[in-house]
Structure formats: structure tokens, C-alpha cells
Design an enzyme around this catalytic site. Structure first.
Site, PDB file in Angstrom:
ATOM      1  N   ASP A 153       9.093   4.221   5.570  1.00 20.61           N
ATOM      2  CA  ASP A 153       8.161   3.439   4.741  1.00 20.61           C
ATOM      3  C   ASP A 153       6.573   4.210   4.220  1.00 20.61           C
ATOM      4  OD1 ASP A 153       8.073   3.754   7.345  1.00 20.61           O
ATOM      5  OD2 ASP A 153       5.698   1.957   7.215  1.00 20.61           O
ATOM      6  N   GLU A 161       7.428   1.503  10.300  1.00 18.39           N
ATOM      7  CA  GLU A 161       6.432   2.535  11.221  1.00 18.39           C
ATOM      8  C   GLU A 161       5.467   2.256  11.115  1.00 18.39           C
ATOM      9  OE1 GLU A 161       4.269   4.501  13.266  1.00 18.39           O
ATOM     10  OE2 GLU A 161       4.562   5.535  11.947  1.00 18.39           O
ATOM     11  N   GLU A 162       4.156   1.899   9.777  1.00 16.06           N
ATOM     12  CA  GLU A 162       3.226   2.104   9.456  1.00 16.06           C
ATOM     13  C   GLU A 162       2.230   1.088   9.957  1.00 16.06           C
ATOM     14  OE1 GLU A 162       1.400   4.891   8.841  1.00 16.06           O
ATOM     15  OE2 GLU A 162       2.630   6.389   7.138  1.00 16.06           O
ATOM     16  N   HIS A 216      -2.150  10.586   5.068  1.00 17.72           N
ATOM     17  CA  HIS A 216      -2.622   9.689   4.809  1.00 17.72           C
ATOM     18  C   HIS A 216      -4.007   9.707   4.116  1.00 17.72           C
ATOM     19  CE1 HIS A 216      -1.231   6.590   8.419  1.00 17.72           C
ATOM     20  NE2 HIS A 216      -0.663   7.522   8.223  1.00 17.72           N
TER      21      HIS A 216
HETATM   22 ZN   LIG Z   1       1.738   7.245   8.613  1.00 18.10          ZN
HETATM   23 ZN   LIG Z   2       4.220   8.366   9.917  1.00 16.49          ZN
END
Ligand SMILES: [Zn+2]
Ligand SMILES: [Zn+2]
Length: 390
Positions: free
Chosen positions: A79, A136-137, A360
Site C-alpha cells: 500500500d 500495512e499502514e 512518510h
Molecule cells: Zn509506512
Molecule cells: Zn512501510
């Protein structure tokens, strides 16, 4: 560097896959085109694919040419994040508000490279499952795959995954036990009784109750819990009222707990519930508490961490290995897979002059130079763990 020849041959192809995926980021559980692309590449490389595991997740399966043996799982996340990319890279995100800012594009390209290399040699006994995990986030993609029977349909004796890191290029960081923190999210809603600011005795003001709860729970780590086991409670959002002359009905606190130890996590959750309930009750209000675990602590098996170090030393050299540096309070949902199968989650440093931005960040980009290193480690790991007669 001692990159396996079959991986080195795929170097340019891995970069092409990575940049294709980078330009087409999709959020958690929306990885439809991503999954199709990954499935197409796997099939083209002679690997069986089952799609729709954990909604947009998929698994590729490859058997070695030396017959029966154990089964090993390698996992990549798929993702992107809801951010807008700042840099005008030639392969930059084509979707405003979507960006592969955590390098999951690179993790997928790595695993595709490892799969293609292993398919070209099949120099092992047993089975490798290539696990492509959605969301995953913080949306629970690992749990979704597990709930779909991931390890029943695709039995794995041991599992491995990696994440890129801002550490210097080529460093391979391996922890013997805990590698990433648990992360919980809690929401506390205090219900009092609204009224006029001039007559607080006729109301039940939720604001001072919320303030007391905030101060009490942020002070828990190091007092309630052992100071030698790192933990943090942070209230990131506090909302109540709209007017200067009105007492509102309710106040809401939203926050997170980060720690490395499941017992510490549980103790903090129980204390937050206790404090919120009793502070509210003491003032005639009520508290509603929602507390969820987004990520368990990510805990490696020391034995399997050792196998990663051996494979990584073969590819990147022993000088590249860092064993057990102080862990960081990031989180990773491979933790849930590691709760049901032993294995190791390791880090590969990508920091160089062109790759200074951390994950990020809107300026972040995955460093393509680590693709052959990480894929090479996966390949050597499989060949060592699934060696014929081992
Ligand atoms: Zn991340
Ligand atoms: Zn990651």
C-alpha cells in the site's frame, strides 16, 4: 557486494517494476491494479499465483527442483499513503493525494526480483511462498490475510520480511528479538451535562475531567511501567465545545500507546480504562473507551535472525551487518504474522546523497540501489534454509 548472478541479471527489470508501481500508488485494500501487475509478473516468471487473500493480497508459490522440503514465506507490503509527492521525479506519482512514501513499491519490486531469480534456478528443496500483503499502514492487512487462512492454505515453517531504512546505504540491521513497537489507538469520550458557563454548578463539565485524564495517562510510562522498557502515551487530539460561554456535553480524547512489550501494552491499556472510568465517575460523568491494537510488537526469533545475518553477510559482507542497535518506536504489522510463525524482520539502509528524506516525508523516494541487495539476501536465505538434505 556479492550479488547472486541470477539477481544481478534482473537489476534493470526490478528498477522498471519499482518505478511502474511508484507512479501508480494505491491505498490500503485498494491495491487492485497493483495486485494485477504483481500477479502478471509472477505468472510471466513461471510462478503459481492465488489472488484475493486478505481482499487485495496475493500469494505466489514456487517449488524447488530438489523435491520435498520445508516451506518458507517471504512477505512484501503493497500500500501507498494518502500524501502528495513533492518531487518532480520522472516516475513520480500520477495520482494527487497518493504516494509510495514508505517504499512499499521497492519492497514489492524486491520480492518480484527474488521470485524471478529463484524461479530461474529453483536450486532448493521444498516450497517458497511469496506473500504480497495489502494495507500495512494501520488498516490491518496482515490480520486480513491471516483471517483468510494464509498459513492454512500456504503453510510456512518460517517467514521473513524487510523494510528500507534511512540508515547508511547497504547496512543490514538485524535484531535478535524485538525490532518494532506495538501501537494502540484509544478514543475516550467523556459525557457530562452541558449548560451555561455562568452556572457550572448546574452542569457536569466534561472539560476539566478530560484535562485530568490527559495528565494522568500521559504520566503513566515510567511510573506504572518499568522505566527500562520504553513506552509512550500521547494524546494527539482533544476536542470539546465551540463557544466561550457554554459548557459542552462531551469531550473526546484520541491518542496512542507505543511500547515494545505486550505486558507493558496490556498494563497501560488497563490503566487508561481505569483512570478514564474513575475520573469520569468521580465527577458524575461517564466515559466510553475504545481501545484497539493497530500493531503488535514485532518480535524476531533469535535463531532466524541468525539465518538472516548469515545470508546478508554472504551478499553484503560482514562489515555491513548491524546487530541489535537501539530500536526505534516505529511499528509494523508483519508483527501479527510473526506472532503465528517464527521468523525475522530486518532493515536495509538506503541513505545516500540522493536519499536523505525519511519514510512518510513528501520528499521521500525508495533507493533502487538496494533492490539487488535485498533480493540477493532473500535468494541466499532460501538456498541456505531449503538446501537439499538440510
Ligand atoms: Zn509506512
Ligand atoms: Zn512501510
Amino acid at each position: 557486494m556479492n550479488i547472486p548472478a541470477e539477481v544481478d541479471r534482473l537489476k534493470d527489470e526490478m528498477v522498471r517494476w519499482r518505478r511502474h508501481l511508484h507512479a501508480r500508488p494505491e491505498l490500503g485494500f485498494e491495491e487492485v491494479d497493483t495486485a494485477r501487475f504483481v500477479a502478471d509478473v509472477l505468472r510471466e516468471k513461471g510462478i503459481d499465483v492465488v489472488e484475493g487473500i486478505g481482499r487485495t493480497g496475493l500469494v505466489g508459490t514456487l517449488k524447488g527442483k530438489h523435491g520435498k522440503g520445508p516451506s518458507l514465506g517471504l512477505r512484501a507490503d503493497m500500500d501507498a499513503l494518502p500524501m502528495t509527492e513533492a518531487r518532480a521525479l520522472p516516475y513520480a506519482s500520477r495520482v494527487p493525494g497518493r504516494m509510495h512514501a514508505c517504499g512499499h513499491d521497492g519492497h514489492m519490486a524486491t520480492l518480484l526480483g527474488a521470485a524471478a531469480a529463484l524461479s530461474s534456478t529453483r536450486n532448493f528443496a521444498g516450497t517458497v511462498h511469496f506473500i504480497f500483503q495489502p494495507a500495512e499502514e494501520g488498516q490491518g492487512g496482515a490480520l486480513a490475510m491471516l483471517a483468510d487462512g494464509l498459513f492454512d492454505s500456504f503453510p510456512c515453517d518460517e517467514i521473513y520480511a524487510y523494510h528500507n531504512s534511512e540508515r547508511p546505504f547497504g547496512q543490514v540491521v538485524v535484531y535478535d528479538t524485538v525490532v518494532a513497537a506495538a501501537a494502540d489507538r484509544f478514543t475516550i469520550t467523556i459525557r457530562g451535562r452541558g449548560g451555561h458557563a455562568a452556572t457550572p454548578h448546574l452542569a457536569i463539565d466534561p472539560l476539566p475531567i478530560a484535562a485530568r485524564i490527559l495528565l494522568a495517562i500521559e504520566g503513566l510510562p515510567g511510573r506504572l511501567t518499568d522505566a527500562s522498557s520504553p513506552a509512550v502515551v500521547t494524546v494527539g487530539s482533544l476536542h470539546a465545545g465551540d463557544a466561550f460561554n457554554t459548557i459542552p456535553d462531551q469531550a473526546t480524547l484520541i491518542g496512542t500507546v507505543r511500547c515494545f512489550d505486550e505486558d507493558v501494552r496490556l498494563k497501560l491499556e488497563q490503566a487508561i480504562r481505569r483512570i478514564a472510568d474513575s475520573e469520569a465517575a468521580a465527577h458524575g460523568a461517564t466515559a466510553r473507551i475504545a481501545h484497539e491494537t493497530l500493531f503488535a510488537p514485532t518480535v524476531n526469533s533469535a535463531m532466524h535472525a541468525g539465518f538472516v545475518r548469515e545470508a546478508a553477510a554472504e551478499v553484503a559482507g560482514t562489515d555491513a551487518i548491524r546487530r541489535n542497535p537501539p530500536p526505534e518506536l516505529g511499528s509494523e504489522d508483519f508483527s501479527f504474522m510473526l506472532q503465528s510463525r517464527p521468523g525475522c524482520y530486518f532493515l536495509v539502509g538506503q541513505g545516500d546523497a540522493e536519499h536523505q528524506a525519511v519514510a512518510h516525508d513528501v520528499n521521500y523516494d525508495f533507493n533502487d540501489r538496494i533492490l539487488p541487495i535485498a533480493a540477493g539476501i532473500f535468494v541466499r536465505l532460501v538456498e541456505r534454509r531449503l538446501a537439499p538434505g538440510a
